[in-house]
Design a protein around this motif. Structure first.
Motif, mmCIF file in Angstrom:
data_model
loop_
_atom_site.group_PDB
_atom_site.id
_atom_site.type_symbol
_atom_site.label_atom_id
_atom_site.label_comp_id
_atom_site.label_asym_id
_atom_site.label_seq_id
_atom_site.Cartn_x
_atom_site.Cartn_y
_atom_site.Cartn_z
ATOM 1 N N THR A 189 0.641 -1.057 0.158
ATOM 2 C CA THR A 189 0.010 0.157 0.100
ATOM 3 C C THR A 189 0.960 1.323 -0.062
ATOM 4 N N ASN A 190 2.055 1.287 0.868
ATOM 5 C CA ASN A 190 3.016 2.267 0.700
ATOM 6 C C ASN A 190 3.570 2.776 -0.482
ATOM 7 N N ILE A 191 3.850 1.577 -1.033
ATOM 8 C CA ILE A 191 4.701 1.756 -2.383
ATOM 9 C C ILE A 191 3.788 2.169 -3.416
ATOM 10 N N TYR A 192 2.709 1.705 -3.679
ATOM 11 C CA TYR A 192 1.488 2.271 -4.452
ATOM 12 C C TYR A 192 1.177 3.829 -4.479
ATOM 13 N N PRO A 233 16.205 -0.057 -5.057
ATOM 14 C CA PRO A 233 16.012 -1.587 -5.126
ATOM 15 C C PRO A 233 15.060 -2.222 -4.065
ATOM 16 N N ILE A 234 14.264 -3.155 -4.799
ATOM 17 C CA ILE A 234 13.206 -3.652 -3.947
ATOM 18 C C ILE A 234 13.750 -4.965 -3.028
ATOM 19 N N ILE A 244 5.076 -7.392 -4.611
ATOM 20 C CA ILE A 244 5.608 -6.003 -4.882
ATOM 21 C C ILE A 244 5.656 -5.849 -6.227
ATOM 22 N N ALA A 245 6.168 -6.839 -7.278
ATOM 23 C CA ALA A 245 6.472 -6.612 -8.518
ATOM 24 C C ALA A 245 4.974 -5.936 -9.235
ATOM 25 N N LYS A 246 3.890 -6.786 -8.863
ATOM 26 C CA LYS A 246 2.717 -6.689 -9.076
ATOM 27 C C LYS A 246 2.117 -5.203 -8.882
ATOM 28 N N THR A 247 2.625 -4.693 -7.507
ATOM 29 C CA THR A 247 2.294 -3.456 -7.135
ATOM 30 C C THR A 247 2.947 -2.439 -8.137
ATOM 31 N N LEU A 248 4.179 -2.585 -8.102
ATOM 32 C CA LEU A 248 4.915 -1.944 -9.138
ATOM 33 C C LEU A 248 4.073 -1.735 -10.476
ATOM 34 N N ASP A 249 3.864 -2.626 -10.900
ATOM 35 C CA ASP A 249 3.081 -2.664 -12.372
ATOM 36 C C ASP A 249 1.884 -1.951 -12.338
ATOM 37 N N ARG A 250 1.037 -2.051 -11.321
ATOM 38 C CA ARG A 250 -0.142 -1.387 -11.182
ATOM 39 C C ARG A 250 0.013 0.049 -11.053
ATOM 40 N N ALA A 308 8.335 -12.734 -11.365
ATOM 41 C CA ALA A 308 7.630 -11.323 -11.524
ATOM 42 C C ALA A 308 7.430 -10.821 -12.916
ATOM 43 N N LEU A 309 8.531 -11.099 -13.787
ATOM 44 C CA LEU A 309 8.835 -10.528 -15.067
ATOM 45 C C LEU A 309 7.706 -11.233 -15.903
#
Length: 454
Positions: free
Chosen positions: A43-46, A80-81, A98-104, A139-140
């Motif tokens: 949540t914080n990252i998004y 760096p994650i 986290i990868a999915k959050t970054l993508d979103r 993740a990719l």
């Protein structure tokens, strides 16, 4: 100060010679997002990304319209994650969230790529970092815009061969996970030695821990501009050749300086660096190999190629540093095979081999970039290629990188189409002899003697 006269001087470069600002990249620190609860971390990252970068695409388009300068990509790089997720992530699957959050987040703000799904393990790996690295293939495969990088060596620390061995395996797994897309995931995965903290170019961009909370980095590119300038001095001396490249690089960098200043002012985010890298595209005339041919080579890869590339790289940097006080990143000339039509032609003609490309990386900006190899190449062979390239970077105190794509189900003589800026590539042969016993040794290769400078 930059004036409108300088902008007008670029009109011909933009309209006829493929000059562009390749990217405006916002670097965003996620250190203040760290939390031991995985859901809260995501949540914080998004929230941080979508707040800081909410106006990036809009401002980029405004600058394009105001100055008639193409800005091809608007991108984000993050801390760096492997570090950001270390307290909350107990497994590779946790990191994938986290990868999915970054993508979103990337999709929400409308950027082209988001980099920083990364780990810095040049001397050793923590359990969290190993989990993050092992999460990369999945993740990719389940994201569209996430780019990943792993720094496995440096001049100061040596080469972490445990990480090199693991990355050979991860490249193969990423190829398998994305085999339905011709192993496209590997095009978003870079292995580094001496990775810079302020690189705006994907797939290797991340926001260094020494950087501010947010920063604007701009990447400029103009192989076509340099080639056109050299056509006017064909047959002249090396002195004239070098002066022409320097002057052209100066003009190209000034365009980036203007865009960077405007983006910084309009977004209210400090300006970091200009990266003046001659980054080719599949467009005709937008080729680093074309520049080498204009210098006097029949094909890239012919005798004299390494010398010509060294000359080009050095003059580009000399011109760039006079045009901006903050030239950084990877500035110089990239030699990605699939993204450069001249390189593709040279490979097809038999003039350019993997071994010659490795030699060229001693004097260029990065390394073995966007090279398609047979899908049945062993993981240990990939690790051996990575180790060779890391050694070049370590010994020569420069950044080197590897972006290999073992295309599952395809072999030498076939081609693979990636599309867009990634272009297409012929599958290149790999040395058939093994290096298993070397790669499977434990530990690290020590730093070279000239690393002891403190």
């Amino acid at each position: 100060m930059i004036n409108f006269g300088e902008v007008n001087e670029t009109n011909k470069m933009v309209e006829q010679e493929n000059l562009d600002v390749r990217t405006i990249t916002i670097g965003i620190s996620l250190l203040d997002c760290m939390d031991s609860d995985l859901d809260q971390l995501n949540t914080n990252i998004y929230n941080k990304i979508t707040t800081v970068a909410k106006d990036l695409v809009k401002v980029g388009k405004e600058i394009e319209n105001d100055y008639c300068i193409p800005i091809v990509n608007k991108r984000i790089s993050v801390t760096p994650i492997a570090l950001v997720g270390s307290a909350a992530c107990k497994s590779p699957e946790d990191y994938v969230t986290i990868a999915k959050t970054l993508d979103r987040a990337a999709k929400t703000v409308g950027v082209n790529f988001i980099g920083g799904y990364s780990a810095l393990v040049s001397k050793g790996m923590t359990p969290a970092e190993e989990n993050m690295i092992r999460s990369i293939p999945q993740a990719l495969a389940c994201t569209d815009f996430v780019c990943s990088s792993v720094n496995v060596g440096s001049t100061k620390t040596g080469i972490n061969m445990d990480a090199v061995r693991l990355m050979g395996q991860m490249v193969k797994e990423t190829a398998q996970y994305t085999k339905e897309q011709d192993s496209l995931g590997c095009a978003k995965l870079v292995v580094f030695c001496n990775a810079p903290d302020d690189n705006p170019f994907m797939a290797g961009a991340f926001h260094g821990v020494t950087e501010a909370d947010a920063i604007i980095n701009v990447g400029v590119s103009g192989p076509g501009v340099v080639k056109t300038a050299l056509e006017a001095v064909r047959g002249e001396s090396f002195e004239v050749l070098c002066e022409t490249i320097k002057k052209t690089a100066f003009k190209v960098t000034r365009v980036g300086q203007l865009v960077a200043q405007e983006a910084s002012k309009r977004l209210g985010i400090p300006f970091g660096i200009i990266d003046l890298s001659l980054a080719p595209t599949p467009a005709i005339g937008d080729s680093v190999a074309g520049i080498l041919e204009e210098i006097g080579l029949e094909y890239a890869g012919a005798p004299g190629t390494t010398a010509a590339l060294a000359l080009l790289n050095d003059q580009v940097k000399k011109g760039g540093i006079m045009a901006s006080s903050y030239v950084g990143g990877l500035s110089g000339a990239f030699i990605p095979v699939s993204e450069d039509q001249g390189m593709i032609d040279a490979v097809t003609a038999g003039a350019l081999t993997l071994e010659k490309l490795e030699a060229m990386t001693c004097v260029c900006s990065v390394g073995l970039d966007m090279i398609a190899i047979p899908g049945d190449t062993k993981a240990t062979t990939i690790s051996g290629i990575i180790a060779d390239e890391m050694a070049i970077g370590m010994i020569n105190q420069k950044t080197t990188a590897v972006r290999l794509i073992p295309v599952i189900g395809k072999g030498v003589g076939e081609t693979v189409e990636f599309g867009g800026l990634l272009g297409y590539a012929p599958i290149m042969p790999v040395n058939p002899y093994g290096c298993d016993a070397f790669v499977n040794r434990k530990g690290r290769i020590p730093a070279p003697v000239h690393s002891f400078k403190n």
